[in-house]
Design an enzyme around this catalytic site. Sequence first.
Site, PDB file in Angstrom:
ATOM      1  N   HIS A 124      -0.844  -4.534   2.538  1.00  0.00           N
ATOM      2  CA  HIS A 124       0.541  -4.105   2.732  1.00  0.00           C
ATOM      3  C   HIS A 124       1.448  -5.288   2.357  1.00  0.00           C
ATOM      4  O   HIS A 124       1.046  -6.443   2.480  1.00  0.00           O
ATOM      5  CB  HIS A 124       0.702  -3.758   4.227  1.00  0.00           C
ATOM      6  CG  HIS A 124       2.021  -3.227   4.623  1.00  0.00           C
ATOM      7  ND1 HIS A 124       3.110  -4.044   4.872  1.00  0.00           N
ATOM      8  CD2 HIS A 124       2.449  -1.962   4.847  1.00  0.00           C
ATOM      9  CE1 HIS A 124       4.138  -3.294   5.231  1.00  0.00           C
ATOM     10  NE2 HIS A 124       3.771  -2.030   5.213  1.00  0.00           N
ATOM     11  N   ASP A 202      -5.047  -8.508   9.562  1.00  0.00           N
ATOM     12  CA  ASP A 202      -3.870  -7.665   9.760  1.00  0.00           C
ATOM     13  C   ASP A 202      -4.389  -6.392  10.435  1.00  0.00           C
ATOM     14  O   ASP A 202      -5.002  -5.544   9.792  1.00  0.00           O
ATOM     15  CB  ASP A 202      -3.231  -7.367   8.397  1.00  0.00           C
ATOM     16  CG  ASP A 202      -2.113  -6.322   8.502  1.00  0.00           C
ATOM     17  OD1 ASP A 202      -1.920  -5.744   9.590  1.00  0.00           O
ATOM     18  OD2 ASP A 202      -1.444  -6.078   7.480  1.00  0.00           O
TER      19      ASP A 202
HETATM   20  N1  C6P Z   1       2.997   0.044   7.681  1.00  0.00           N
HETATM   21  C1  C6P Z   1       3.365   2.325   6.999  1.00  0.00           C
HETATM   22  O1  C6P Z   1       4.025   3.379   6.950  1.00  0.00           O
HETATM   23  P1  C6P Z   1       5.479  -3.755  10.877  1.00  0.00           P
HETATM   24  O2  C6P Z   1       6.455  -3.110   9.959  1.00  0.00           O
HETATM   25  O3  C6P Z   1       5.665  -5.240  10.953  1.00  0.00           O
HETATM   26  O4  C6P Z   1       5.377  -3.111  12.207  1.00  0.00           O
HETATM   27  O5  C6P Z   1       4.021  -3.497  10.224  1.00  0.00           O
HETATM   28  C2  C6P Z   1       3.763  -3.976   8.938  1.00  0.00           C
HETATM   29  C3  C6P Z   1       2.432  -3.529   8.453  1.00  0.00           C
HETATM   30  C4  C6P Z   1       1.449  -4.476   8.224  1.00  0.00           C
HETATM   31  N2  C6P Z   1       0.222  -4.138   7.814  1.00  0.00           N
HETATM   32  C5  C6P Z   1      -0.119  -2.859   7.607  1.00  0.00           C
HETATM   33  C6  C6P Z   1      -1.516  -2.540   7.173  1.00  0.00           C
HETATM   34  C7  C6P Z   1       0.826  -1.847   7.794  1.00  0.00           C
HETATM   35  O6  C6P Z   1       0.481  -0.576   7.574  1.00  0.00           O
HETATM   36  C8  C6P Z   1       2.133  -2.194   8.209  1.00  0.00           C
HETATM   37  C9  C6P Z   1       3.203  -1.143   8.373  1.00  0.00           C
HETATM   38  C10 C6P Z   1       3.882   1.178   7.811  1.00  0.00           C
HETATM   39  O7  C6P Z   1       2.301   2.215   6.400  1.00  0.00           O
HETATM   40  C11 C6P Z   1       5.304   0.877   7.513  1.00  0.00           C
HETATM   41  S1  C6P Z   1       5.561   0.370   5.843  1.00  0.00           S
END
Ligand code: C6P
Length: 406
Positions: A124, A202
Amino acid sequence: MRQEARTINAQEIKKDFPLLQRKFYDKQLVYLDSASTTQKPSVVIESLKEFYEKYNANVHRGIYKLSEEATQLYESAREKIAKFVGARPEELIFAKSCTEAINLLAYSLELKEGDEILISEMEHHSNFVPWQQIAKEKKAKLRFVKVDEEGKLDLESLKAQLNEKTKIVSITHVSNVLGTINPIKEIADIVHKNSSAVFIVDAAQSVGHMKINVKDLDADFLAFSGHKMLGPVGIGCLYGKAELLQKMKPFLYGGDMIKEVTFEKTEFNDLPWKFEAGTQPIAEAIALAKAIEYLEQIEMDTVEEHDRILTQYALEKLRELGAKIYGPNERAPVISFNLEGIHSHDIATILDGEAIAVRGGHHCCMPLMSVLGISGAARVSFYIYNTKEDVDALIEGIKKVKKVFE
Ligand code: C6P
């Protein structure tokens, strides 16, 4: 012998989630975007309200009873969350989100020219852009573990790219596009055997969906967000091995992360507070602990089994409709797909007309999209409150999408 996991009565669970009672266009909402953010049960919403009605005060600062109570709730929440992932409280740092936790690492793990950072093609942007930027700044090299045809990490490619220059390896536990569940323990073993790099996980898409124990996984760091596991937005967590956190420089400077400040110098606080500058999301941390209590009542094995049953059911139905599905068969409850000749935004928009919420686009994984040779995909994702009826509604919705484009 492994005990059979209990089954979930998702129809009953749905009743605990006020938002899921909403209708759009006179139709009952079918929420299929939990990988983006999950809905919140009443106990979590009530917890936020209760904090502001009864306990609101800053923590670690007040001498008065109210502040002591707030501090006690905040630190108990830390204990609960730490225990949930098999960590000690001093190893669990509160951040704003998974994204902020990874940025903390990119800043505080100091790199020098010529060092190498290894991530994967399926990351991501939150586990991609921070490393790309810090690599540029420090003149370090960013390398990528390949994703194979099936959508799994190519472990030979991982092994081949590890060397004495590798200082950081950061890999997602679960892909938010492919649903792939990466073999974290095996990856940790490969990383630790073949390099002196720190291994970061992650876990944004895994902590709310499966039993996690950071010690069993042998992760050096593990980052996640509360809002993807029934908790509120604005609270994320970073687990780190204490001996590593102790050596790192703080990410942010300010109040509460200090022991003593003089005109000449500052002595930093002990772990975990050394990494918690300024007023923290107190109510949110407490509410996340409530979310965890709710998940523990269901039991994580049961959550995982429910995810699996629903995902396999949806995969089968989507295949029958001729959808092109990305990622392996055994997977977390995330399914990205395309329908020939139809843009993913059109799929999402037409489904919205049926009150079915799905995501379309690149899912913050543009490099992975280029590996897959697509600009985007529609994505459905499930959680404890989703039922087979929700999947059936999706399938009926997709039939309508196909009809529009016939
Ligand atoms: N993915 C999705 O719709 P945050 O935004 O900090 O809470 O999470 C970030 C993040 C990091 N790693 C992975 C594997 C993720 O899937 C996500 C967030 C959401 O897939 C929002 S883009």
